[in-house]
Design a protein around this motif. Structure first.
Motif, PDB file in Angstrom:
ATOM      1  N   HIS A  23       0.808  -1.219   0.000  1.00  0.00           N
ATOM      2  CA  HIS A  23       0.000   0.000   0.000  1.00  0.00           C
ATOM      3  C   HIS A  23       0.841   1.269   0.000  1.00  0.00           C
ATOM      4  O   HIS A  23       0.308   2.347  -0.234  1.00  0.00           O
ATOM      5  N   ARG A  26       0.472   4.168  -2.609  1.00  0.00           N
ATOM      6  CA  ARG A  26      -0.783   4.929  -2.512  1.00  0.00           C
ATOM      7  C   ARG A  26      -0.706   5.973  -1.407  1.00  0.00           C
ATOM      8  O   ARG A  26      -1.114   7.117  -1.580  1.00  0.00           O
ATOM      9  N   TRP A  27      -0.191   5.578  -0.258  1.00  0.00           N
ATOM     10  CA  TRP A  27      -0.121   6.480   0.887  1.00  0.00           C
ATOM     11  C   TRP A  27       0.913   7.577   0.650  1.00  0.00           C
ATOM     12  O   TRP A  27       0.689   8.730   1.007  1.00  0.00           O
ATOM     13  N   VAL A  55      -9.594   2.820   5.719  1.00  0.00           N
ATOM     14  CA  VAL A  55      -9.153   2.893   4.321  1.00  0.00           C
ATOM     15  C   VAL A  55      -8.198   1.741   4.018  1.00  0.00           C
ATOM     16  O   VAL A  55      -8.312   1.081   2.970  1.00  0.00           O
ATOM     17  N   LEU A  58     -10.272  -1.335   3.686  1.00  0.00           N
ATOM     18  CA  LEU A  58     -11.023  -1.327   2.423  1.00  0.00           C
ATOM     19  C   LEU A  58     -10.121  -1.697   1.254  1.00  0.00           C
ATOM     20  O   LEU A  58     -10.542  -2.431   0.347  1.00  0.00           O
ATOM     21  N   ASP A  59      -8.890  -1.213   1.273  1.00  0.00           N
ATOM     22  CA  ASP A  59      -7.954  -1.593   0.219  1.00  0.00           C
ATOM     23  C   ASP A  59      -7.638  -3.090   0.274  1.00  0.00           C
ATOM     24  O   ASP A  59      -7.529  -3.749  -0.757  1.00  0.00           O
ATOM     25  N   ARG A  62     -10.572  -4.944  -1.144  1.00  0.00           N
ATOM     26  CA  ARG A  62     -10.554  -4.828  -2.604  1.00  0.00           C
ATOM     27  C   ARG A  62      -9.535  -5.800  -3.199  1.00  0.00           C
ATOM     28  O   ARG A  62      -9.819  -6.498  -4.161  1.00  0.00           O
ATOM     29  N   VAL A  80     -14.658   4.924   2.093  1.00  0.00           N
ATOM     30  CA  VAL A  80     -14.773   4.722   0.639  1.00  0.00           C
ATOM     31  C   VAL A  80     -14.496   6.030  -0.090  1.00  0.00           C
ATOM     32  O   VAL A  80     -13.834   6.051  -1.135  1.00  0.00           O
ATOM     33  N   GLN A  83     -10.817   6.440  -0.097  1.00  0.00           N
ATOM     34  CA  GLN A  83     -10.266   5.441  -1.027  1.00  0.00           C
ATOM     35  C   GLN A  83     -10.414   5.926  -2.470  1.00  0.00           C
ATOM     36  O   GLN A  83      -9.473   5.813  -3.265  1.00  0.00           O
ATOM     37  N   ARG A  84     -11.550   6.493  -2.808  1.00  0.00           N
ATOM     38  CA  ARG A  84     -11.759   7.031  -4.170  1.00  0.00           C
ATOM     39  C   ARG A  84     -10.801   8.175  -4.446  1.00  0.00           C
ATOM     40  O   ARG A  84     -10.307   8.327  -5.565  1.00  0.00           O
ATOM     41  N   ASP A  87      -7.585   6.645  -5.233  1.00  0.00           N
ATOM     42  CA  ASP A  87      -7.663   6.063  -6.578  1.00  0.00           C
ATOM     43  C   ASP A  87      -7.463   7.140  -7.634  1.00  0.00           C
ATOM     44  O   ASP A  87      -6.790   6.906  -8.647  1.00  0.00           O
TER      45      ASP A  87
END
Length: 90
Positions: A23, A26-27, A55, A58-59, A62, A80, A83-84, A87
């Motif tokens: 992850h 992303r972070w 979050v 949720l990742d 997914r 969410v 998270q979006r 994304d």
């Protein structure tokens, strides 16, 4: 400190032949592109707060291809949304 730790985790995963859910990119991207949003997810410099953990979870869901719905989805609306946002930065 965290990048060095994740690099060690990546190496260990490769050596052991196991998948690693990485992850960190992303972070790091969120921290760089939207520092205020990043700070909303952190308890301190190294630890997630409850929203950050949501979050992260949720990742993971997914990645595991586990959908959320019903009451769980209702409780995770804010996560969410974050998270979006992450994304969109990808």
């Amino acid at each position: 400190q965290c990048p060095a730790y994740m690099e060690a985790v990546r190496r260990m995963g490769a050596a052991e032949g196991v998948e690693v859910v990485d992850h960190l990119p992303r972070w790091e991207r969120l921290q760089r592109e939207d520092p205020a949003a990043y700070r909303r997810l952190m308890r301190d410099a190294m630890h997630l707060n409850p929203l950050g953990n949501m979050v992260f979870g949720l990742d993971l869901l997914r990645w595991l291809e586990v959908p959320i719905s019903g009451e769980s989805a209702a409780r995770c609306v804010e996560g969410v949304s974050v998270q979006r946002r992450m994304d969109a930065l990808a």
